[in-house]
Scaffold this motif. Sequence first.
Motif, PDB file in Angstrom:
ATOM      1  N   ALA A 116      18.796 -16.513  13.510  1.00  0.00           N
ATOM      2  CA  ALA A 116      17.419 -16.937  13.731  1.00  0.00           C
ATOM      3  C   ALA A 116      17.392 -18.455  13.755  1.00  0.00           C
ATOM      4  CB  ALA A 116      16.509 -16.409  12.631  1.00  0.00           C
ATOM      5  N   GLY A 117      17.013 -19.010  14.883  1.00  0.00           N
ATOM      6  CA  GLY A 117      17.012 -20.466  15.014  1.00  0.00           C
ATOM      7  C   GLY A 117      16.328 -20.891  16.287  1.00  0.00           C
ATOM      8  N   ILE A 118      16.750 -22.046  16.829  1.00  0.00           N
ATOM      9  CA  ILE A 118      16.061 -22.602  17.991  1.00  0.00           C
ATOM     10  C   ILE A 118      16.970 -22.747  19.208  1.00  0.00           C
ATOM     11  CG2 ILE A 118      14.414 -23.810  16.519  1.00  0.00           C
ATOM     12  CD1 ILE A 118      15.983 -26.405  17.067  1.00  0.00           C
ATOM     13  N   GLY A 119      18.303 -22.547  19.021  1.00  0.00           N
ATOM     14  CA  GLY A 119      19.203 -22.593  20.171  1.00  0.00           C
ATOM     15  C   GLY A 119      19.641 -23.978  20.586  1.00  0.00           C
ATOM     16  N   VAL A 120      19.858 -24.862  19.596  1.00  0.00           N
ATOM     17  CA  VAL A 120      20.370 -26.210  19.863  1.00  0.00           C
ATOM     18  C   VAL A 120      21.696 -26.378  19.134  1.00  0.00           C
ATOM     19  CG1 VAL A 120      20.009 -28.679  19.550  1.00  0.00           C
ATOM     20  CG2 VAL A 120      18.091 -27.230  20.151  1.00  0.00           C
ATOM     21  N   THR A 121      22.718 -26.833  19.848  1.00  0.00           N
ATOM     22  CA  THR A 121      23.968 -27.229  19.203  1.00  0.00           C
ATOM     23  C   THR A 121      23.892 -28.708  18.909  1.00  0.00           C
ATOM     24  OG1 THR A 121      25.183 -25.579  20.487  1.00  0.00           O
ATOM     25  CG2 THR A 121      26.475 -27.279  19.394  1.00  0.00           C
ATOM     26  N   VAL A 122      24.229 -29.079  17.666  1.00  0.00           N
ATOM     27  CA  VAL A 122      24.131 -30.478  17.265  1.00  0.00           C
ATOM     28  C   VAL A 122      25.493 -30.998  16.826  1.00  0.00           C
ATOM     29  CG1 VAL A 122      21.713 -30.343  16.593  1.00  0.00           C
ATOM     30  CG2 VAL A 122      23.479 -29.856  14.901  1.00  0.00           C
ATOM     31  N   SER A 123      25.639 -32.319  16.890  1.00  0.00           N
ATOM     32  CA  SER A 123      26.869 -32.982  16.486  1.00  0.00           C
ATOM     33  C   SER A 123      26.503 -34.258  15.748  1.00  0.00           C
ATOM     34  CB  SER A 123      27.734 -33.304  17.712  1.00  0.00           C
ATOM     35  OG  SER A 123      28.896 -34.018  17.356  1.00  0.00           O
ATOM     36  N   LYS A 124      27.320 -34.629  14.752  1.00  0.00           N
ATOM     37  CA  LYS A 124      27.031 -35.827  13.971  1.00  0.00           C
ATOM     38  C   LYS A 124      28.123 -36.861  14.178  1.00  0.00           C
ATOM     39  CE  LYS A 124      25.883 -37.493   9.335  1.00  0.00           C
ATOM     40  NZ  LYS A 124      25.678 -37.146   7.920  1.00  0.00           N
ATOM     41  N   ASP A 125      27.712 -38.076  14.506  1.00  0.00           N
ATOM     42  CA  ASP A 125      28.632 -39.194  14.601  1.00  0.00           C
ATOM     43  C   ASP A 125      28.836 -39.736  13.191  1.00  0.00           C
ATOM     44  OD1 ASP A 125      29.684 -41.863  14.808  1.00  0.00           O
ATOM     45  OD2 ASP A 125      29.173 -41.836  16.943  1.00  0.00           O
ATOM     46  N   ASN A 135      23.833 -29.507  23.151  1.00  0.00           N
ATOM     47  CA  ASN A 135      23.638 -28.398  24.084  1.00  0.00           C
ATOM     48  C   ASN A 135      22.323 -27.694  23.779  1.00  0.00           C
ATOM     49  OD1 ASN A 135      26.038 -28.290  25.776  1.00  0.00           O
ATOM     50  ND2 ASN A 135      27.166 -27.714  23.923  1.00  0.00           N
ATOM     51  N   ILE A 136      21.640 -27.268  24.812  1.00  0.00           N
ATOM     52  CA  ILE A 136      20.434 -26.449  24.679  1.00  0.00           C
ATOM     53  C   ILE A 136      20.757 -25.077  25.268  1.00  0.00           C
ATOM     54  CG2 ILE A 136      17.962 -26.255  25.117  1.00  0.00           C
ATOM     55  CD1 ILE A 136      18.751 -28.817  23.618  1.00  0.00           C
ATOM     56  N   LEU A 137      20.688 -24.054  24.450  1.00  0.00           N
ATOM     57  CA  LEU A 137      21.040 -22.710  24.896  1.00  0.00           C
ATOM     58  C   LEU A 137      20.013 -22.183  25.893  1.00  0.00           C
ATOM     59  CD1 LEU A 137      22.994 -20.310  24.508  1.00  0.00           C
ATOM     60  CD2 LEU A 137      21.495 -19.527  22.671  1.00  0.00           C
ATOM     61  N   GLU A 138      20.514 -21.678  26.999  1.00  0.00           N
ATOM     62  CA  GLU A 138      19.624 -21.151  28.041  1.00  0.00           C
ATOM     63  C   GLU A 138      18.788 -19.995  27.498  1.00  0.00           C
ATOM     64  OE1 GLU A 138      19.920 -19.292  32.584  1.00  0.00           O
ATOM     65  OE2 GLU A 138      21.717 -20.055  31.573  1.00  0.00           O
ATOM     66  N   GLY A 139      17.480 -20.078  27.717  1.00  0.00           N
ATOM     67  CA  GLY A 139      16.571 -19.031  27.278  1.00  0.00           C
ATOM     68  C   GLY A 139      16.168 -19.106  25.820  1.00  0.00           C
ATOM     69  N   VAL A 145      10.547 -26.565  24.864  1.00  0.00           N
ATOM     70  CA  VAL A 145       9.914 -27.799  24.401  1.00  0.00           C
ATOM     71  C   VAL A 145      10.697 -28.991  24.947  1.00  0.00           C
ATOM     72  CG1 VAL A 145       9.051 -26.693  22.310  1.00  0.00           C
ATOM     73  CG2 VAL A 145      11.258 -27.876  22.256  1.00  0.00           C
ATOM     74  N   ASP A 146      10.198 -30.188  24.646  1.00  0.00           N
ATOM     75  CA  ASP A 146      10.802 -31.404  25.190  1.00  0.00           C
ATOM     76  C   ASP A 146      11.912 -31.912  24.275  1.00  0.00           C
ATOM     77  OD1 ASP A 146      11.353 -33.616  26.708  1.00  0.00           O
ATOM     78  OD2 ASP A 146       9.689 -34.800  25.910  1.00  0.00           O
ATOM     79  N   ILE A 147      13.049 -31.235  24.326  1.00  0.00           N
ATOM     80  CA  ILE A 147      14.254 -31.707  23.660  1.00  0.00           C
ATOM     81  C   ILE A 147      15.397 -31.575  24.651  1.00  0.00           C
ATOM     82  CG2 ILE A 147      14.669 -29.448  22.590  1.00  0.00           C
ATOM     83  CD1 ILE A 147      16.005 -30.957  20.260  1.00  0.00           C
ATOM     84  N   GLN A 148      16.238 -32.591  24.718  1.00  0.00           N
ATOM     85  CA  GLN A 148      17.298 -32.634  25.725  1.00  0.00           C
ATOM     86  C   GLN A 148      18.625 -33.022  25.087  1.00  0.00           C
ATOM     87  OE1 GLN A 148      16.208 -35.301  28.900  1.00  0.00           O
ATOM     88  NE2 GLN A 148      14.188 -34.396  29.179  1.00  0.00           N
ATOM     89  N   SER A 255      30.716 -31.630  25.486  1.00  0.00           N
ATOM     90  CA  SER A 255      29.717 -31.490  24.413  1.00  0.00           C
ATOM     91  C   SER A 255      29.923 -30.240  23.571  1.00  0.00           C
ATOM     92  CB  SER A 255      28.290 -31.511  24.981  1.00  0.00           C
ATOM     93  OG  SER A 255      28.034 -32.741  25.617  1.00  0.00           O
ATOM     94  N   ASP A 256      31.124 -29.668  23.592  1.00  0.00           N
ATOM     95  CA  ASP A 256      31.448 -28.533  22.725  1.00  0.00           C
ATOM     96  C   ASP A 256      31.962 -29.095  21.401  1.00  0.00           C
ATOM     97  OD1 ASP A 256      32.741 -26.479  21.342  1.00  0.00           O
ATOM     98  OD2 ASP A 256      33.328 -25.442  23.171  1.00  0.00           O
ATOM     99  N   PRO A 257      31.232 -28.880  20.289  1.00  0.00           N
ATOM    100  CA  PRO A 257      31.629 -29.492  19.019  1.00  0.00           C
ATOM    101  C   PRO A 257      32.780 -28.796  18.312  1.00  0.00           C
ATOM    102  CG  PRO A 257      29.692 -28.164  18.699  1.00  0.00           C
ATOM    103  CD  PRO A 257      29.966 -28.140  20.175  1.00  0.00           C
TER     104      PRO A 257
END
Length: 410
Positions: A116-125, A135-139, A145-148, A255-257
Motif C-alpha cells: 500500500a503506497g503511492i508508486g514512487v521509487t526514491v533514492s537518497k544522495d 521513477n513513477i510507476l505507471e498507473g 498528481v504533479d510529481i515527476q 534510475s534503478d536504485p
Amino acid sequence: MRKMLKKTVVTAVLASTVIGLTGCGTSGVFSGTLSGKTGSSTKITYDGNLLDADVFDKTEKIESIIDNYYYNDIDDDTIREGIYKGIMESLDDPYAQYYTKEEYAKLQEDDSGEYAGIGVTVSKDEDTGYVRAVNILEGAPAEKVDIQPDDIIVQIDDHEITTDDDLDYLVSLIRGDAGTDVTLKIYRERDKAYHDVTITREIVEYSTVSSFMIDDKIGYVRITQFIDNTDELFQKAVEELKNEGMQALMIDVRSDPGGMLTTVVNICDYLLPEGTIVSIKDKTGKVVDEYKSTDDEYLDMPMVVLTNEYSASASEILTSALKEFGAATVVGKNTYGKGIVQSVIPLGDGTAIKLTTQKYFTHDDNDIHKKGVAPDIEVDLPDDYTYEDFQGKNDSQYQKGIEVLKEKLK
C-alpha cells in the motif's frame, strides 16, 4: 529453465540483509551487569574497551544534571533510544541506523511486489542528503498528481527530511494503509519552486519489468528495481521478445536504485556464460561470498545496457557483469557508485541496527564504491529533456542504444 537461487536481500537503496543474533550476551556485542540503583539513576559496570568506567561515570553525571536542572519533563525510554541512536550516528557510515521497535516494524515490508503506497521509487544522495523521486510507476496514485522523476522530496506530512534520516524509514513513512493520504512537499530544480502534493495511498502491484519490441529485430526491457520476482518477470519478458523475433536486446536500468542481490545474480546467470558475477568481501579483504553464473544457458545476442547517475547497487552489479564479460555495450552516464553491503541486525527485543558490513567487487575484481561503472559510450540527455521525452526521439541515450544495436546487427 534453471532452478532459481534462494532469495537473499543484500541492500540497495531500499533493501537490506537481515542477520539474526540470539541476544546481546551470547553475540559478543555487549555484556554487562546492573550493580545497583540510587534514586532514578541506574549504576552500570562494564569491563570493556568502549563502554568503560569513565564513559559510565560521565553518563551518570549528565543524567544527574538533567534530573536536577532540565526545565522540561523527560522520558527515560526516549533518552535511552537517543543513546542507542547516538552510537550508530557516531560511525563514519551514512547508512548506519538504530531502529526503535516501531521503526523496525514499519521496515519489515514484504518485497513481493505488492504494497500500500503511492508508486514512487526514491533514492537518497548520501553527500547532499537529497531524496529524489527517480521513477513513477505507471498507473500508480503518484501518476495522478504533479510529481515527476528528479523532483526532490523535502517533507513527508509533518516530517521535514534531514541528512540524518534513513531512506528505508522515509520509505516507510510514504507507505501506509490503503485509502489514507500522504502529503509530500516537493522542490523542482528546473522551476526553482516548492509545491505540495497530496496522494491517496492504494494497493500497488509493483511490476518492476516492462518490455516491447522497438522494431522487428530489437527488443527492449526496462527494470525499475530488483525485488523478489523481478528475475522471473525479466526472463519471461525476454523469452516473449525472442518469440516475437528479437535478435538484439536493450536493457534499461536508468534510475534503478537496486534491490536484492540474488535477484540480479539470477538475471546475470540467465544472460551470461559461466564465470564470476560478483564477490563479497569483509573488512579484512576476505571473500565471504562469491556468486557465479553457470554454463546451463546464456543469451547469445547483441546487448546494450542504458545507465544514468541514479543506477545503483544491484543495477551496477548487472551493468558491470555484462560489461566485463564483454556481453553488452554500456550507453549513458556513469552509475551511482554504491558498492557496499548493509546488514540489518535484530537485537532480540524488537529493535535493530543497520550498518555497513561488507563490500562487493565486480567480475574483474573492481571496487566501484563511490566510483560507479563508466559507460562504454557516454551520452548526455539534451538540456530541454523532460519526463515526457522518455523512450522518445529526444531521449538521446535510448536513441544511441538503438543505433549501437543496429550497427551490431549488420
